[in-house]
Design an enzyme around this catalytic site. Structure first.
Site, PDB file in Angstrom:
ATOM      1  CD  GLU A 146      50.010 -88.074 130.953  1.00 23.07           C
ATOM      2  OE1 GLU A 146      49.061 -87.720 131.680  1.00 23.07           O
ATOM      3  OE2 GLU A 146      50.994 -88.691 131.385  1.00 23.07           O
ATOM      4  CE  LYS A 179      46.814 -78.874 134.204  1.00 24.74           C
ATOM      5  NZ  LYS A 179      45.422 -78.631 134.578  1.00 24.74           N
ATOM      6  CG  ASP A 182      39.289 -77.073 132.296  1.00 29.27           C
ATOM      7  OD1 ASP A 182      39.778 -77.053 133.436  1.00 29.27           O
ATOM      8  OD2 ASP A 182      38.813 -76.075 131.735  1.00 29.27           O
ATOM      9  CE1 TYR A 232      39.699 -91.498 128.267  1.00 29.89           C
ATOM     10  CE2 TYR A 232      39.697 -89.119 127.982  1.00 29.89           C
ATOM     11  CZ  TYR A 232      39.382 -90.390 127.522  1.00 29.89           C
ATOM     12  OH  TYR A 232      38.765 -90.527 126.324  1.00 29.89           O
ATOM     13  CE  LYS A 257      47.182 -74.866 133.163  1.00 29.34           C
ATOM     14  NZ  LYS A 257      46.449 -73.901 133.920  1.00 29.34           N
ATOM     15  CB  CYS A 273      37.541 -47.538 155.603  1.00 25.58           C
ATOM     16  SG  CYS A 273      36.723 -49.129 155.476  1.00 25.58           S
ATOM     17  CB  CYS A 299      34.736 -48.756 159.547  1.00 25.78           C
ATOM     18  SG  CYS A 299      36.485 -48.547 159.187  1.00 25.78           S
ATOM     19  CB  CYS A 316      40.538 -49.969 156.301  1.00 32.17           C
ATOM     20  SG  CYS A 316      39.658 -49.678 157.835  1.00 32.17           S
ATOM     21  CB  CYS A 320      37.203 -52.117 159.601  1.00 33.11           C
ATOM     22  SG  CYS A 320      36.491 -52.107 157.952  1.00 33.11           S
TER      23      CYS A 320
END
Ligand code: 5U1
Length: 673
Positions: free
Chosen positions: A116, A118, A120, A226, A317, A411, A414, A429, A435
């Site tokens: 079948e 596929k 989207d 479908y 796919k 970081c 922070c 971090c 943070c």
């Protein structure tokens, strides 16, 4: 001719004409009359039905025009989980799949597959009772979806009534709602002309349309459908193969894709894939691959399932799309667990159906391995719904001004030191929930659709709430007041009160959603479901040892350690207790076979408004006690629970002599078990 007969004939004529024009417009993209003439037919039908309500039929086109907006979608539990599909990306991967199945089936013959396209689009479940469409739900997390019946009823391709004799008492049809390309283009042209934003691709347009709270908007969107399978079935003997099932579904009036075929053995399967790949560009809808399913149901049953996908099906796919673009800058993002991730900002590029502007470089090692630098030309790939990635750098195009990016030592949110544990690729971090970036991300995650699903709590709102110190933990969300929310930027009083209502609604949840929402490292949706299935309630899980945790399917030593570490932190314990104190709740599910109650197998219908809980909560409580809850009253109904304003279901129950319970009766029943 009598007046009655004249009226019947006119109604029949109008319904026939409207259905024909709808089909020409939505399915064949070939309108044969101007919009004003179509509107006139519809108005005449609406007027005639309004003044003669006894002549309204369930499949009249007037039943598809949409109705007043909902404030939110109700949650629907799928009677049979809606699974996803495993993927194959090459002939070899499909060959390995076929070999596995041969081995499991102990067979050396060529296996027969249903092939079948596929589509989207979005998976949908349609529940028909005695041939009448009574409920449509999205897939959601596979167990619980959203009730989108009002929107789905506006899709002209979906029959409101099934055709034919000997229909099942109940059947749940599964399939894909999608937007054909012609309709998608027309919709975007109109959006652009009106100064609105265009949809990125047909899938997003279909998803956006199905999630409209106002079904009149959904009615104006060119959606199609479908079918591809059956979830739940009662009172019907299915044929023995998937291909014969499609023939039955078509006789019931359900739209079946015209590109289906049966293939035996590897060669025919590979050939079928190539034929569809070539046809792809000519099809009037988007497909992103081919689905192979073992054709015989008896073999499907022998193969069974793994985790969330059937063993007997796989999606092959189509290759990912690739495009070239340039890296304009690189910076880092701080994630909810403190992970510092380098992100490449790109000159916008349309690939695989979306415009990509940034792409993760995962970590410093990966960035070095691919040697991505600021100013580079790169190849970007995006396959289906997989996140985009940089495949490689086009070295010949590297400018002399290209710059290496150096990972920060502190970081950016922070200023705490960034640490990288021995043997780990990811730098983090070190500040934990001190943070602000980590707090923001954990709140966004908590509120996200697959977690607590707080509608209207987007990234911008969370950022303001955290920056202004109004929210430090997820529990603080439930302490927000209307005045605090309406004081935020771009938050009118109406949106603020909608957000408060959405927060209130999110308190009623499920254990897997709650666990997922907590953002425990490595605990995704699937693991959350496994944990809930295994421990059945939060307390047992909170107290479980690492060894007990490791006994859960899907949980290895690393996840078990993360779970234990999470529950051992006093801060997390406090947040969970506060959330429960603020009213976050769910119904604990009783494992099958653990408890047989007097309600096991009893069929309930709920109608009217309940004052102490929502209908959905009542439903969950009944399901947890082994009862069944159906949408309409029939001879098989054991009890009708009637809240305020019960409507026609009460009349029907009384006429069928079904026992009618008040809300108090229901509470007594639930509490007694
Ligand atoms: N055509 C098609 N799409 N699709 C998607 N068939 C199909 N089957 C699916 C899914 C998720 O699932 C069943 C095999 C369970």
């Amino acid at each position: 001719m009598t007046e009655r007969k004249q009226l019947t004939q006119r109604l029949q004529y109008l319904r026939g004409e409207i259905n024909r024009h709808n089909q020409n417009y939505f399915q064949f993209d070939a309108p044969q009359i101007p919009d004003v003439d179509f509107d006139a037919l519809m108005q005449e039908l609406q007027k005639l039905e309004e003044s003669n309500p006894s002549f309204i039929v369930a499949d009249s086109p007037t039943q598809r025009v949409g109705s007043a907006p909902l404030s939110s979608f109700e949650q629907v539990q799928h009677p049979v989980p809606m699974l996803s599909l495993a993927n194959a990306f090459s002939d070899e991967e499909f060959q390995a799949f076929d070999a596995r199945l041969n081995e499991r089936l102990d067979s050396t013959d060529e296996l027969e597959y249903m092939v079948e396209p596929k589509l989207d689009g979005l998976a949908i479940s349609l529940l028909y009772e005695e041939g009448v469409l009574v409920q449509a739900a999205t897939r959601g997390d596979g167990r619980t979806g959203e009730n989108v019946t009002n929107n789905v009823k506006t899709i002209t391709a979906i029959p409101l009534l099934l055709r034919g004799e000997g229909l099942p008492n109940k059947v749940e049809i599964r399939g894909e709602v999608f937007m054909p390309l012609a309709g998608f283009r027309r919709l975007n042209e109109r959006a652009i002309a009106a100064g609105d934003k265009a949809f990125a691709n047909p899938r997003n347009a279909a998803a956006g349309s199905l999630r409209q709270l106002d079904s009149r908007v959904a009615a104006s969107r060119p959606l199609a459908f479908y079918c591809y399978g059956i979830g739940f079935l009662e009172g019907y003997q299915l044929p023995s193969t998937q291909s014969d099932m499609f023939e039955v579904l078509a006789t019931w009036g359900l739209p079946v894709c015209d590109q289906l075929l049966v293939a035996s053995g590897l060669q025919q399967c590979h050939q079928a894939y190539r034929v569809l790949a070539e046809k792809r560009a000519l099809l009037p809808y988007e497909i992103d691959g081919v689905v192979y399913k073992i054709n015989r149901f008896s073999e499907q049953q022998r193969l069974g399932f793994v985790s969330r996908a059937p063993r007997w099906a796989i999606a092959r796919k189509f290759p990912a799309q690739e495009k070239m673009t340039t890296v304009t800058s690189i910076d880092v993002q701080v994630g909810r667990t403190g992970a510092i991730t380098p992100v490449a900002r790109l000159a916008p590029v349309f690939v695989g159906g979306v415009t990509v502007t940034n792409v993760t470089l995962h970590n410093a090692d990966e960035m070095r391995r691919k040697d991505v630098r600021i100013g580079d030309t790169v190849i970007v790939r995006r396959a289906g719904d997989v996140i985009p990635e940089i495949v490689s750098v086009v070295q010949e195009k590297r400018p002399s001004t290209s710059e290496l990016f150096v990972m920060p030592e502190r970081c950016p949110a922070c200023d705490s030191p960034v640490e990288r544990a021995d043997g780990e690729a990811i730098a983090r971090c070190s500040a934990g929930l001190y943070c602000s970036a980590q707090v923001k991300e954990s709140i966004k995650h908590f509120a996200s659709r697959k977690a607590m699903d707080v509608d209207g709590l987007g990234a911008k709102v969370v950022e303001q709430l955290v920056s202004e110190g109004l929210v430090k933990t997820p529990a603080d969300l439930y302490r927000l007041s209307l005045s605090q929310l309406s004081g935020l930027q771009r938050m009118a009083e109406k949106s603020a009160s909608n957000l408060l209502a959405a927060l209130q609604k999110s308190k009623s949840t499920t254990l897997p959603r709650f666990l997922y929402a907590l953002g425990i490292r490595e605990v995704g949706e699937v693991t959350a479901v496994s944990l809930a299935d295994y421990f059945l309630n939060l307390d047992r899980l909170r107290q479980a040892s690492v060894a007990e945790l490791e006994a859960v399917p899907d949980v290895g030593p690393v996840v078990a350690q993360h779970l234990r570490a999470f529950f051992d932190l006093a801060h997390n314990d406090d947040v969970i207790s506060s959330l429960l104190d603020m009213g976050v709740h769910w119904v604990d599910v009783v494992s099958v076979g653990e408890q047989v109650t007097a309600l096991s197998g009893k069929v309930f219908v709920l109608t009217g408004a309940l004052s102490s809980m929502s209908r959905n909560q009542a439903k969950e409580a009944l399901l947890a006690l082994g009862a069944k809850v159906t949408a309409s009253v029939s001879k098989k109904t054991d009890y009708l629970v009637a809240g305020d304003d019960p409507g026609s279901k009460l009349k029907k129950a009384l006429s069928l002599e079904v026992d009618v319970l008040s809300e108090e009766d229901l509470l007594l029943l639930i509490n007694d078990h």
